[in-house]
Design a protein around this motif. Structure first.
Motif, PDB file in Angstrom:
ATOM      1  N   ALA A  14       6.648  -6.189  -2.247  1.00  0.00           N
ATOM      2  CA  ALA A  14       7.332  -5.327  -1.507  1.00  0.00           C
ATOM      3  C   ALA A  14       8.916  -5.807  -1.124  1.00  0.00           C
ATOM      4  O   ALA A  14       9.024  -7.055  -0.719  1.00  0.00           O
ATOM      5  CB  ALA A  14       6.698  -5.149  -0.244  1.00  0.00           C
ATOM      6  N   VAL A  70       9.396  -9.940   4.358  1.00  0.00           N
ATOM      7  CA  VAL A  70       8.323 -10.015   3.523  1.00  0.00           C
ATOM      8  C   VAL A  70       8.148 -11.402   2.801  1.00  0.00           C
ATOM      9  O   VAL A  70       9.015 -11.967   2.505  1.00  0.00           O
ATOM     10  CB  VAL A  70       8.498  -9.001   2.539  1.00  0.00           C
ATOM     11  N   CYS A  90       2.262 -11.143  -0.391  1.00  0.00           N
ATOM     12  CA  CYS A  90       2.191  -9.596  -0.728  1.00  0.00           C
ATOM     13  C   CYS A  90       1.414  -9.639  -1.949  1.00  0.00           C
ATOM     14  O   CYS A  90       1.683 -10.126  -2.856  1.00  0.00           O
ATOM     15  CB  CYS A  90       3.605  -9.377  -0.933  1.00  0.00           C
ATOM     16  N   THR A  91       0.573  -8.699  -1.822  1.00  0.00           N
ATOM     17  CA  THR A  91      -0.438  -8.136  -2.900  1.00  0.00           C
ATOM     18  C   THR A  91       0.180  -6.803  -3.590  1.00  0.00           C
ATOM     19  O   THR A  91      -0.545  -6.138  -4.335  1.00  0.00           O
ATOM     20  CB  THR A  91      -1.718  -7.990  -2.685  1.00  0.00           C
ATOM     21  N   SER A  92       1.126  -6.493  -3.359  1.00  0.00           N
ATOM     22  CA  SER A  92       1.892  -5.111  -3.843  1.00  0.00           C
ATOM     23  C   SER A  92       0.925  -4.063  -3.656  1.00  0.00           C
ATOM     24  O   SER A  92       0.961  -2.918  -4.622  1.00  0.00           O
ATOM     25  CB  SER A  92       2.376  -5.124  -5.238  1.00  0.00           C
ATOM     26  N   CYS A  93       0.382  -3.910  -2.474  1.00  0.00           N
ATOM     27  CA  CYS A  93      -0.468  -2.788  -2.377  1.00  0.00           C
ATOM     28  C   CYS A  93       0.254  -1.315  -1.872  1.00  0.00           C
ATOM     29  O   CYS A  93      -0.189  -0.304  -2.038  1.00  0.00           O
ATOM     30  CB  CYS A  93      -1.607  -2.978  -1.053  1.00  0.00           C
ATOM     31  N   GLY A  94       1.417  -1.594  -1.107  1.00  0.00           N
ATOM     32  CA  GLY A  94       1.961  -0.574  -0.718  1.00  0.00           C
ATOM     33  C   GLY A  94       1.731   0.026   0.633  1.00  0.00           C
ATOM     34  O   GLY A  94       2.196   0.882   1.114  1.00  0.00           O
ATOM     35  N   ILE A  95       0.683  -0.423   1.215  1.00  0.00           N
ATOM     36  CA  ILE A  95       0.275  -0.091   2.557  1.00  0.00           C
ATOM     37  C   ILE A  95       1.410  -0.024   3.532  1.00  0.00           C
ATOM     38  O   ILE A  95       1.635   0.694   4.421  1.00  0.00           O
ATOM     39  CB  ILE A  95      -0.956  -0.659   2.916  1.00  0.00           C
ATOM     40  N   CYS A  96       2.246  -0.981   3.365  1.00  0.00           N
ATOM     41  CA  CYS A  96       3.571  -1.079   4.445  1.00  0.00           C
ATOM     42  C   CYS A  96       4.412   0.233   4.165  1.00  0.00           C
ATOM     43  O   CYS A  96       5.003   0.906   5.291  1.00  0.00           O
ATOM     44  CB  CYS A  96       4.142  -2.290   4.121  1.00  0.00           C
ATOM     45  N   CYS A 133      -0.007  -4.264   7.371  1.00  0.00           N
ATOM     46  CA  CYS A 133      -0.318  -4.959   6.088  1.00  0.00           C
ATOM     47  C   CYS A 133      -1.552  -5.852   6.204  1.00  0.00           C
ATOM     48  O   CYS A 133      -1.848  -6.666   7.203  1.00  0.00           O
ATOM     49  CB  CYS A 133       1.035  -6.017   6.231  1.00  0.00           C
ATOM     50  N   PRO A 134      -2.400  -5.798   5.269  1.00  0.00           N
ATOM     51  CA  PRO A 134      -3.544  -6.238   5.310  1.00  0.00           C
ATOM     52  C   PRO A 134      -3.395  -7.668   4.985  1.00  0.00           C
ATOM     53  O   PRO A 134      -4.752  -8.368   5.198  1.00  0.00           O
ATOM     54  CB  PRO A 134      -4.565  -5.547   4.488  1.00  0.00           C
ATOM     55  N   PHE A 135      -2.581  -8.375   4.419  1.00  0.00           N
ATOM     56  CA  PHE A 135      -2.459  -9.750   4.130  1.00  0.00           C
ATOM     57  C   PHE A 135      -1.620 -10.415   4.755  1.00  0.00           C
ATOM     58  O   PHE A 135      -0.943 -11.459   4.283  1.00  0.00           O
ATOM     59  CB  PHE A 135      -2.139  -9.802   2.803  1.00  0.00           C
ATOM     60  N   LEU A 160       8.040  -0.599  -2.608  1.00  0.00           N
ATOM     61  CA  LEU A 160       7.388  -1.250  -4.074  1.00  0.00           C
ATOM     62  C   LEU A 160       8.435  -1.072  -5.119  1.00  0.00           C
ATOM     63  O   LEU A 160       8.560   0.018  -5.527  1.00  0.00           O
ATOM     64  CB  LEU A 160       6.213  -0.865  -4.168  1.00  0.00           C
ATOM     65  N   ALA A 181       1.465 -10.628   5.316  1.00  0.00           N
ATOM     66  CA  ALA A 181       2.640 -10.629   4.435  1.00  0.00           C
ATOM     67  C   ALA A 181       3.896 -10.188   5.048  1.00  0.00           C
ATOM     68  O   ALA A 181       4.931 -10.484   4.631  1.00  0.00           O
ATOM     69  CB  ALA A 181       2.503  -9.974   3.235  1.00  0.00           C
ATOM     70  N   ILE A 182       3.813  -9.765   6.176  1.00  0.00           N
ATOM     71  CA  ILE A 182       5.108  -9.011   7.009  1.00  0.00           C
ATOM     72  C   ILE A 182       5.193  -9.464   8.374  1.00  0.00           C
ATOM     73  O   ILE A 182       3.982  -9.913   9.020  1.00  0.00           O
ATOM     74  CB  ILE A 182       5.354  -7.508   6.668  1.00  0.00           C
TER      75      ILE A 182
HETATM   76  S1  SF4 Z   1       2.716  -4.469  -0.164  1.00  0.00           S
HETATM   77 FE1  SF4 Z   1       0.688  -4.572   0.951  1.00  0.00          FE
HETATM   78  S2  SF4 Z   1       0.632  -7.003   0.772  1.00  0.00           S
HETATM   79 FE2  SF4 Z   1       2.945  -6.446   0.510  1.00  0.00          FE
HETATM   80  S3  SF4 Z   1       3.811  -6.444   2.178  1.00  0.00           S
HETATM   81 FE3  SF4 Z   1       3.130  -4.455   1.944  1.00  0.00          FE
HETATM   82  S4  SF4 Z   1       1.423  -4.136   3.044  1.00  0.00           S
HETATM   83 FE4  SF4 Z   1       1.698  -6.149   2.780  1.00  0.00          FE
END
Ligand code: SF4
Ligand code: HEM
Ligand code: SF4
Lengths: 167, 527
Positions: free
Chosen positions: B293, B332, B337-343, B310-312, B365, B314-315
């Motif tokens: 991200a 970030v 970052c796992t590139s989940c996009g939840i952010c 962010c579950p990890f 992303l 990362a932010i």
């Molecule tokens: S993409 Fe997922 S892991 Fe990466 S910063 Fe966003 S929420 Fe966190």
């Protein structure tokens, strides 16, 4: 799923898990040694002789070494392997050679052998070679033993003076 | 390996279906393996402290003190001993299942290597702690363990003296060894705790406590086994007699019988290679690393919603680096970052209603920008006709949705359903792009990216920012969390939803039609 069904399902799941825990924490049994047998446990930690005798250095050789390293004798550190033999009632149980430990092969040789034998009255001969001689043995002992089933009969070797110890 | 993973994952999901039925998604033990591990660990520690109070160190005292606990004090010490044993056994099962499951679900690669990598040493710590525990009792089993373990250690080149010779005969035995065992048996679990803590370091809101119902059930189960089949000792150790036939704890000692058959050196090699391969697994087929991200400062006001979601971990929020009036900005950490996009789903600027032609969110992303999600939404809905048009938003880690597409069903997929800002639902319905929106993804309680489903549900219910606007008719929204294998139920849900939409269209003409709030279609045109 109806509530009672769910509760029953949970009880079954917990029950199976609990049964697995209770059972496998202690069963099935493992047979390490047939209980009808006894065990001869040969174990020693004993250093063989140096492979080569110390040699008196020539004055020229001494002069060639660094001043702080000078000594009159050159003693190669490597040791010979220790050989052991076990004979029970005239039948060979073990005949093996044990390498010295250590990177420079200058440590003691270690043996740890577990040999199942039938219990009862036996004639046991143990032999050990720790010198540079090519064959024959430096130590030999002959004893009569009466082994019980599952008995752990230890054959050890002590230094100074070198002799077998039976436990 | 991809096939193996898929087979394993399918197997897990079928098994989990059964458990979902009995326990419900919230209590399903398969979704709580790590948390159960923590729970067992605490049981082991608390029962261990109790046992330690009564435990005597010494060649004969150790055995006698454990006998006292087991028999004279069966109601307390005995139960504690059994809890200690069975919770330790359960910890092994949980740990191995957890390992297998994280592997099957592919949750260990790219930036997620950390938890996997730190998990591997735990295997060694758990097994060593268990082995030293059995050793301390100094019964026949302990004797067997002592002889085999020391013999095995002797095959390593770093011990000068043979350790096995300490256990040749009763006369050779020294109390010092037992002091060492007690020390190890306390030190190893403490080190384990430290690694467990590191293990979850990169997780936001890690699941370290199982839900109350599951915890209670588990504790009751352990108590019942402890009472029905209390843990007892074997006969006292006697080095003059071979422990010929022994009941092993197969959870902790499965390799011991192998040590009788194969040379110790070979066993070290095999275990060493397995450990190394496991450690390297996250990089072996590393696959394509998705771009992480990135922040777009012009669109970030430093609100911190992405940080919270962010579950990890990362932010974080850092001081502002540009001259706008805001105090903070999101930053970030690429390594996490796992590139989940939840952010992106959390960012208030990620709304398709924005009129500015260049739709860019505060966090994006690179491989799927929010403007692209809007384009895909428009494209997928543009082809639909009828009054039961459904747009399905799905995630790329569950079932393949592409086959669904037809004249009444559009599909838009993204890495995680948590990437979808709730404003998209409003957008689709208020602009009458579809008659209903269907969200799907991983299993309820077991999101591939940990928190995507949880946040999505909470956002739709209006419990978490960004909330779905209240004007959005909930009867036109449906969620179904199906994972990889529940395609039949998924299709059934989709059909039921469509029937509901049909019913709405025919019998409830008075429902205020969405799209009357005057968000110009012009905007969509330029998007
Ligand atoms: S993409 Fe997922 S892991 Fe990466 S910063 Fe966003 S929420 Fe966190
Ligand atoms: C004592 C043993 C262990 C305990 C108590 C434990 C506990 C946990 C917990 C609580 C989580 C967080 C789950 C979540 O909140 O989503 C987790 C995640 C994880 N564990 Fe373990 N674990 C243990 C051993 C292992 C082992 C042996 C491995 C495998 C090598 C492993 C691999 C992982 C992975 C890969 C994740 C991360 C998943 C993700 O990124 O979502 N763990 N563990
Ligand atoms: S949610 Fe968006 S606006 Fe808020 S801090 Fe994160 S990137 Fe910036």
């Amino acid at each position: 799923m109806p509530r009672t069904g769910r509760i029953a399902g949970q009880i079954i799941a917990y029950g199976l898990f609990a049964a697995g825990l209770g059972y496998f924490s202690n069963a099935p049994v493992y047979t390490w040694l047939d209980p009808g047998f006894a065990l001869i446990n040969l174990s020693f930690s004993h250093a063989g002789q140096r492979k080569e005798e110390c040699r008196r250095l020539t004055p020229a050789e001494i002069a060639a070494t660094a001043p702080n390293m000078r000594q009159p004798l050159d003693c190669p550190r490597e040791r010979v392997p220790v050989a052991a033999e076990l004979v029970l009632d005239g039948i060979s149980l073990l005949s093996k050679s044990y390498k010295p430990t250590g990177l420079a092969r200058d440590g003691a040789s270690s043996a740890y052998e577990r040999i199942p034998v039938r219990p009862g009255q036996h004639q046991l001969t143990v032999r050990l070679r720790d010198s540079r001689r090519g064959d024959g043995f430096d130590y030999e002992e002959n004893i009569s033993i009466n082994l019980r089933p599952r008995q752990n009969f230890v054959v050890d070797f002590r230094d100074n003076p070198g002799r077998f110890v039976f436990k | 390996m991809i096939h193996l993973k898929k087979i394993l994952r399918t197997g897990f999901e079928y098994m989990e279906d059964v458990f979902d039925a009995a326990f419900g998604p919230a209590w399903n033990p398969f979704y709580q393996l790590g948390a159960l591990g923590w729970f067992y660990y605490w049981i082991v520690i608390s029962s261990g402290i109790y046992l330690y109070i009564f435990f005597d160190t010494g060649i004969t005292d150790a055995y006698l003190s454990v006998e006292y606990l087991t028999h004279e004090q069966w109601y307390a010490g005995g139960v504690m001993r059994s809890l200690h044993r069975y919770a330790s056994d359960a910890l092994v099962i949980m740990m191995l299942m957890h390992l297998l499951r994280e592997f099957a679900m592919d949750r260990f690669r790219s930036s997620r290597w950390f938890a996997w990598f730190t998990g591997i040493p735990m295997l060694w710590f758990v097994f060593s702690a268990g082995i030293t525990g059995y050793w301390m009792v100094w019964d026949r089993l302990a004797q067997y363990i002592a002889i085999v373990t020391t013999g095995w250690l002797d095959t390593l080149p770093f011990f000068g003296e043979s350790i096995a010779r300490n256990f040749l005969s009763n006369a050779d035995l020294s109390g010092r060894f037992f002091t060492l065992m007690v020390f190890l048996h306390i030190a190893l679990p403490l080190l384990l705790l430290f690694i467990m803590w590191i293990h979850i370091h990169r997780h936001t809101q890690p699941k370290v406590n199982p839900p109350l119902g599951l915890a209670a059930g588990t504790l009751v189960m352990l108590l019942v086994v402890s009472l029905v089949k209390p843990a007892v000792s074997h006969a006292p150790a006697d080095l003059g007699i071979v422990p010929a036939v022994i009941g092993l704890d197969w959870f902790y000692l499965p390799i011991y019988p192998l040590l009788d058959r194969y040379p110790g050196e070979a066993m070290w090699m095999v275990l060493g290679v397995i450990t190394l391969l496991l450690l390297l697994l996250p990089w072996l087929p590393s696959g394509k690393q998705q771009a992480v991200a990135v922040i777009d400062l012009d669109n970030c006001n430093g609100c911190g919603r992405c940080v919270a979601d962010c579950p990890f971990s990362a932010i974080s929020l850092g001081p502002r680096s540009d001259n706008t009036g805001y105090e903070q900005e999101a930053v970030v950490d690429n390594r996490h970052c796992t590139s989940c996009g939840i952010c992106v789903g959390a960012c208030p600027t990620a709304t398709p209603f924005r009129r500015r032609s260049g739709l860019t969110a505060g966090i994006e992303l690179p491989e799927l920008q929010i403007s692209e999600v809007r384009d895909k939404t428009l494209a997928a809905t543009g082809k639909l006709g009828g009054n039961d048009r459904i747009l399905v938003f799905g995630c790329q880690h569950s079932m393949d949705l592409s086959a669904l597409e037809d004249s009444r069903t559009g599909v838009v997929s993204m890495p995680c359903i948590g990437m979808l800002p709730p404003s998209f639902l409003d957008f689709v319905l208020s602009k009458n792009l579809a008659d209903g929106v269907f969200l799907t993804g991983c299993r309820d309680g077991d999101c591939y990216f940990r928190l995507g489903i949880r946040w999505t549900d909470a956002r739709i219910c209006g419990e978490r920012d960004p909330e779905l606007r209240q004007r959005v008719p909930q009867q036109r929204i449906r969620t179904y969390w199906g994972g990889l294998t529940r395609s039949k139920q998924f299709l059934r849900e989709l059909d039921a939803f469509r029937n509901g939409l049909n019913a709405l269209a025919t019998c409830n003409q008075n429902v205020p039609e969405p799209g009357q709030e005057g968000n110009g279609h012009k905007d969509i045109g330029n998007a």
